[in-house]
Write a protein that holds these residues in place. Structure first.
Motif, PDB file in Angstrom:
ATOM      1  N   ALA A  83     100.983  -2.832  28.854  1.00  0.00           N
ATOM      2  CA  ALA A  83     101.449  -3.888  29.755  1.00  0.00           C
ATOM      3  C   ALA A  83     102.154  -3.298  30.971  1.00  0.00           C
ATOM      4  O   ALA A  83     101.932  -3.735  32.113  1.00  0.00           O
ATOM      5  N   ILE A  84     103.004  -2.283  30.748  1.00  0.00           N
ATOM      6  CA  ILE A  84     103.705  -1.642  31.874  1.00  0.00           C
ATOM      7  C   ILE A  84     102.710  -0.981  32.818  1.00  0.00           C
ATOM      8  O   ILE A  84     102.821  -1.085  34.055  1.00  0.00           O
ATOM      9  N   TRP A  89      99.835  -0.921  37.927  1.00  0.00           N
ATOM     10  CA  TRP A  89      98.512  -0.966  38.567  1.00  0.00           C
ATOM     11  C   TRP A  89      98.416  -2.158  39.525  1.00  0.00           C
ATOM     12  O   TRP A  89      97.977  -2.038  40.672  1.00  0.00           O
ATOM     13  N   THR A  90      98.888  -3.315  39.052  1.00  0.00           N
ATOM     14  CA  THR A  90      98.800  -4.531  39.878  1.00  0.00           C
ATOM     15  C   THR A  90      99.682  -4.417  41.119  1.00  0.00           C
ATOM     16  O   THR A  90      99.264  -4.756  42.239  1.00  0.00           O
ATOM     17  N   GLY A  96      98.242  -2.304  48.592  1.00  0.00           N
ATOM     18  CA  GLY A  96      97.250  -1.762  49.510  1.00  0.00           C
ATOM     19  C   GLY A  96      96.334  -0.709  48.933  1.00  0.00           C
ATOM     20  O   GLY A  96      95.368  -0.285  49.575  1.00  0.00           O
ATOM     21  N   HIS A  97      96.624  -0.264  47.724  1.00  0.00           N
ATOM     22  CA  HIS A  97      95.745   0.730  47.104  1.00  0.00           C
ATOM     23  C   HIS A  97      94.607  -0.006  46.386  1.00  0.00           C
ATOM     24  O   HIS A  97      94.852  -0.783  45.465  1.00  0.00           O
ATOM     25  N   GLN A  98      93.361   0.298  46.817  1.00  0.00           N
ATOM     26  CA  GLN A  98      92.226  -0.384  46.214  1.00  0.00           C
ATOM     27  C   GLN A  98      92.127  -0.057  44.724  1.00  0.00           C
ATOM     28  O   GLN A  98      92.004  -0.941  43.884  1.00  0.00           O
ATOM     29  N   LEU A  99      92.151   1.237  44.402  1.00  0.00           N
ATOM     30  CA  LEU A  99      92.111   1.701  43.001  1.00  0.00           C
ATOM     31  C   LEU A  99      93.242   2.713  42.825  1.00  0.00           C
ATOM     32  O   LEU A  99      93.053   3.912  43.043  1.00  0.00           O
ATOM     33  N   ILE A 105     100.745   6.061  36.905  1.00  0.00           N
ATOM     34  CA  ILE A 105      99.962   5.133  36.086  1.00  0.00           C
ATOM     35  C   ILE A 105      99.170   5.897  35.028  1.00  0.00           C
ATOM     36  O   ILE A 105      99.095   5.488  33.858  1.00  0.00           O
ATOM     37  N   GLY A 106      98.587   7.030  35.437  1.00  0.00           N
ATOM     38  CA  GLY A 106      97.854   7.846  34.464  1.00  0.00           C
ATOM     39  C   GLY A 106      98.744   8.328  33.339  1.00  0.00           C
ATOM     40  O   GLY A 106      98.344   8.364  32.174  1.00  0.00           O
ATOM     41  N   GLY A 107      99.998   8.686  33.681  1.00  0.00           N
ATOM     42  CA  GLY A 107     100.927   9.134  32.647  1.00  0.00           C
ATOM     43  C   GLY A 107     101.295   8.028  31.675  1.00  0.00           C
ATOM     44  O   GLY A 107     101.411   8.253  30.467  1.00  0.00           O
ATOM     45  N   VAL A 108     101.485   6.798  32.185  1.00  0.00           N
ATOM     46  CA  VAL A 108     101.814   5.668  31.308  1.00  0.00           C
ATOM     47  C   VAL A 108     100.673   5.373  30.341  1.00  0.00           C
ATOM     48  O   VAL A 108     100.874   5.187  29.133  1.00  0.00           O
ATOM     49  N   PHE A 109      99.422   5.320  30.893  1.00  0.00           N
ATOM     50  CA  PHE A 109      98.277   5.052  30.017  1.00  0.00           C
ATOM     51  C   PHE A 109      98.085   6.179  28.994  1.00  0.00           C
ATOM     52  O   PHE A 109      97.741   5.927  27.833  1.00  0.00           O
TER      53      PHE A 109
END
Length: 757
Positions: A83-84, A89-90, A96-99, A105-109
């Motif tokens: 969820a975090i 990501w959202t 402004g970041h498309q992806l 974010i990679g570290g959280v996932f």
């Protein structure tokens, strides 16, 4: 006593599941229909369902037993991290970041992947040992690493090398790799478990959906065709929904995940081969992924290097496990699991090795006396604890003077080899002393002694089996001497054992070859002198030794179990004889002795009814004589069998009364009809022994109180006859009235005997 209360999912939990399912369904419709704001709907739906799943896992951790709380708490952390990660990501995408493939974010996932993997390794089906958990983790890593070259060929096969400059495109292969690693771990831990735990099945479906979604996402990114709000986005909240749904499954029966002491089932062949199956595909993919220049992409090269390293580590772990397994198998093969002593196999190996040395060798064979009664009275668990205690005592008593082993059951052996500062006889005395009951054991009846046989190696022995045979011979001699004793094998004992073995072999043929015959001793009515009954006594016409008395062969028959066919033959033969007598005197009955072993057999009723029915003899004309010891050892099943015989009309006589455990309590329980006063009391009548007279008189009065007939055995003199008559005994049996004779001679006695002579 603390008790864990395991509750079912609450109503709010079920409402939450329905609400989350509605969110996933609404998001699916929105994305498939490509309605405005699909990207925001996708992000918010994933955040909402992941957060709900985290809360549901926390609730499950409170409902489930202590052993499963860590599993659910780790899953709760995993869902919270998901969820975090989606929130970050959202936020960054709206910024402004498309992806937004950022390191944060990679570290959280990635942290969520680690906690999810830890949860799987804490499930009730996972290995309990660290080695087993490490093996399972390595299996998942092997499968995941093997996916890198396979995924490269499948995902990037038609993408130009220039399009892969962005490392996020190529590193995206790591997400499907992690998914497949977790799925492999789940299959590995859930595959051997019986019964299957339903939450693992639901979580497996969640991982499969997530792996499919990550693979499709990476493929779309590589081809540049992914946009936020794509229908594939619904797969992630769907996977979170299944995690939350798993919390509604009931907890395992028993509350703790099963019996930890139970033997684990063997894994299927595919489970053993699972981590190695994708390796072949990876090797093929490496060849296909080579560029025209002959170079291998860096990601594939690094993945293959890592794969080889993990494979080497996995094989090293497997080799270590094999060594531990071999060591355990050796312990199982060469030691007794109950006592920890060397077993029969180890003892025989050591004995054969000792015989090859030029040094004295002796064997002490021990058999516990009365141990069966301990098992029967207190149960096998108590018997096992007693065996372990006895083994420890005997180990201490033996010390460094010999090697003690458990051969099986309640049989032990000691090997004495080389220079012996302590003679075998002295060692046997120490062992007997060690087996004396400890304080409290004698009162409980937990005090079996031992009979010990000693055999020393000599020229008469050709192998270790000869030495063991002689120790066995001496051990049986110790039992015959009164138990709790030791004997050393001699040539005389050896010859006696050979004779005994030959006699047993001959006895096996005696019934079939018609060598047995019956003689009948009259039982007279002391008031009238009439012969109204006779006791059938078996004799053996041995082809070489002549006629053998019962005391010569019946003990052997009881030891070897041959007493059963002998008893069956006697019952049938006696019934046929009694049927012949009754043609001359319809009141005649016959008495037959049966062994204690027959009382414990369920076919006793059938044997008796077949004998009486086949001879045409009324059931009331047959009396079964049983010793006191046989009746005292009888269980409730035996007593019920005796009651069935009485209901059929069969008479029950207690033989040798007064020599066993005579008590009022067992007279109340046993459905007897007759007491036979033992000859040892009758033989002292007619002398100055007032106690003998009082004993027989007491037995007669006791029998009258229980409405039992009395037979005085062993009446040989007029004085004894006068005494038992004066006491009031109803029947008499002994040489004064007639010796055991064959059937034709007995028929001539079926007239009143002159009891006044």
């Amino acid at each position: 006593m603390n008790r864990v209360v395991v509750a079912r999912p609450t109503l709010s939990g079920r409402v939450g599941l329905v609400a989350a399912a509605v969110v996933v369904l609404g998001e699916t419709v929105w994305l498939v229909a490509a309605l405005p704001g699909a990207a925001v709907v996708s992000d918010l739906g994933a955040v909402a369902v992941a957060a709900w799943a985290a809360v549901a896992c926390v609730g499950a951790s409170r409902r489930h037993p202590l052993a499963l709380r860590r599993f659910w708490r780790l899953l709760a952390v995993t869902m919270a991290l998901a969820a975090i990660g989606r929130v970050l990501w959202t936020v960054q995408r709206l910024d402004g970041h498309q992806l937004p493939h950022t390191p944060l974010i990679g570290g959280v996932f990635t942290a969520g992947i680690l906690t999810g993997t830890a949860a799987l390794l804490c499930s009730m089906a996972a290995p309990c040992s660290l080695v087993g958990q490490a093996r399972t983790l390595l299996d998942g890593v092997i499968v995941g690493l093997a996916l890198i070259p396979i995924g490269w060929v499948v995902v990037f096969h038609d993408v130009a090398a220039a399009d892969l400059a962005d490392p996020l495109r190529t590193l995206g292969l790591l997400y499907p790799m992690f998914d497949l690693m977790q799925l492999t771990i789940l299959v590995a831990v859930a595959g051997p478990s019986r019964p299957r735990w339903r939450p693992l099945t639901v979580i497996g479906a969640s991982l499969a959906i997530r792996a499919t979604a990550d693979t499709a996402y990476v493929s779309l990114i590589a081809h540049g065709s992914y946009t936020p709000g794509h229908p594939i986005d619904v797969c992630w909240p769907l996977s979170y929904l299944l995690i939350g749904a798993a919390t509604t499954c009931p907890p395992p029966a028993g509350g703790d995940g099963g019996d930890e002491t139970a033997e684990s089932p063997l894994p299927p062949w595919w489970r053993v081969a699972l981590p190695y199956l994708p390796v072949g595909g990876a090797i093929v993919a490496v060849v296909l992924a080579r560029r025209p220049t002959g170079q291998t992409p860096h990601l594939i090269f690094l993945g293959i290097m890592a794969l080889l390293g993990v494979l080497a580590l996995r094989q090293g772990l497997a080799a270590n496990e094999n060594l531990r397994l071999v060591a355990r198998l050796r312990r199982l093969a060469y030691s007794d699991q109950l006592t920890g002593l060397p077993n029969r196999l180890t003892f025989n190996r050591r004995l054969r090795r000792a015989l090859r040395d030029d040094a004295p060798v002796a064997v002490l064979l021990l058999d516990l006396d009365g141990f069966k009664q301990v098992n029967d009275r207190f149960g096998h668990p108590t018997g096992d604890r007693l065996l372990a205690s006895i083994a420890e005592r005997m180990r201490d008593a033996t010390g460094a003077d010999g090697m003690i082993a458990r051969l099986g059951g309640d049989e032990f052996a000691v090997l004495v080899h080389g220079d012996r500062p302590v003679p075998p006889e002295r060692l046997a005395e120490r062992l007997l002393t060690a087996l004396e009951p400890l304080p409290g054991e004698e009162d409980l009846g937990l005090n079996p002694s031992a009979s010990i046989g000693i055999a020393e190696y000599g020229p008469q022995h050709t192998s270790h089996t000869d030495l063991l045979r002689d120790a066995d011979i001496a051990m049986y001699a110790a039992k015959a001497a009164g138990k709790s004793a030791y004997r050393t094998c001699t040539s005389a004992l050896r010859e006696s054992a050979v004779t005994r073995a030959e006699l047993i072999a001959d006895l096996r043929r005696a019934v079939d070859e018609g060598q047995l015959h019956l003689e009948y001793q009259p039982i007279v009515d002391l008031a009238t002198g009439a012969v109204r009954s006779a006791e059938a006594l078996v004799r053996w016409r041995h082809p070489r030794l002549g006629v053998l008395a019962p005391e010569r062969f019946l003990p052997l028959a009881e030891e070897t179990g041959l007493i059963l066919p002998v008893d069956r033959w006697v019952i049938h033969e006696a019934c046929r004889a009694a049927a012949a007598w009754r043609k001359r005197d319809p009141q005649v009955t016959v008495a037959v002795n049966i062994a204690a072993a027959h009382l414990r057999r369920p076919d006793l009723i059938a044997t008796v009814t077949a004998a009486t029915g086949g001879a045409g003899l009324p059931a009331r004309a047959l009396t079964l004589e049983l010793t006191e010891s046989a009746l005292i050892e009888g269980s409730d099943v035996v007593l019920d069998r005796l009651r069935q015989l009485r209901e059929l009309g069969i008479q029950i006589a207690i033989d040798d009364f007064g020599t066993g455990y005579s008590s009022l309590s067992y007279l109340h329980r046993i459905p007897a009809t007759e007491l036979k006063v033992d000859r040892s009391f009758v033989s002292r009548l007619g002398t100055e022994d007032a106690r003998a007279y009082a004993t027989v008189d007491m037995v007669n009065r006791l029998a009258a109180a229980f409405d039992l007939a009395v037979v005085a055995e062993g009446v040989e003199t007029d004085a004894q006859h006068a005494a038992v008559t004066a006491i009031g005994c109803v029947h008499g049996q002994g040489f004064r009235y007639g010796r055991p004779v064959a059937l034709p001679e007995l028929l001539t006695t079926l007239t009143p005997v002159d009891v006044a002579r």
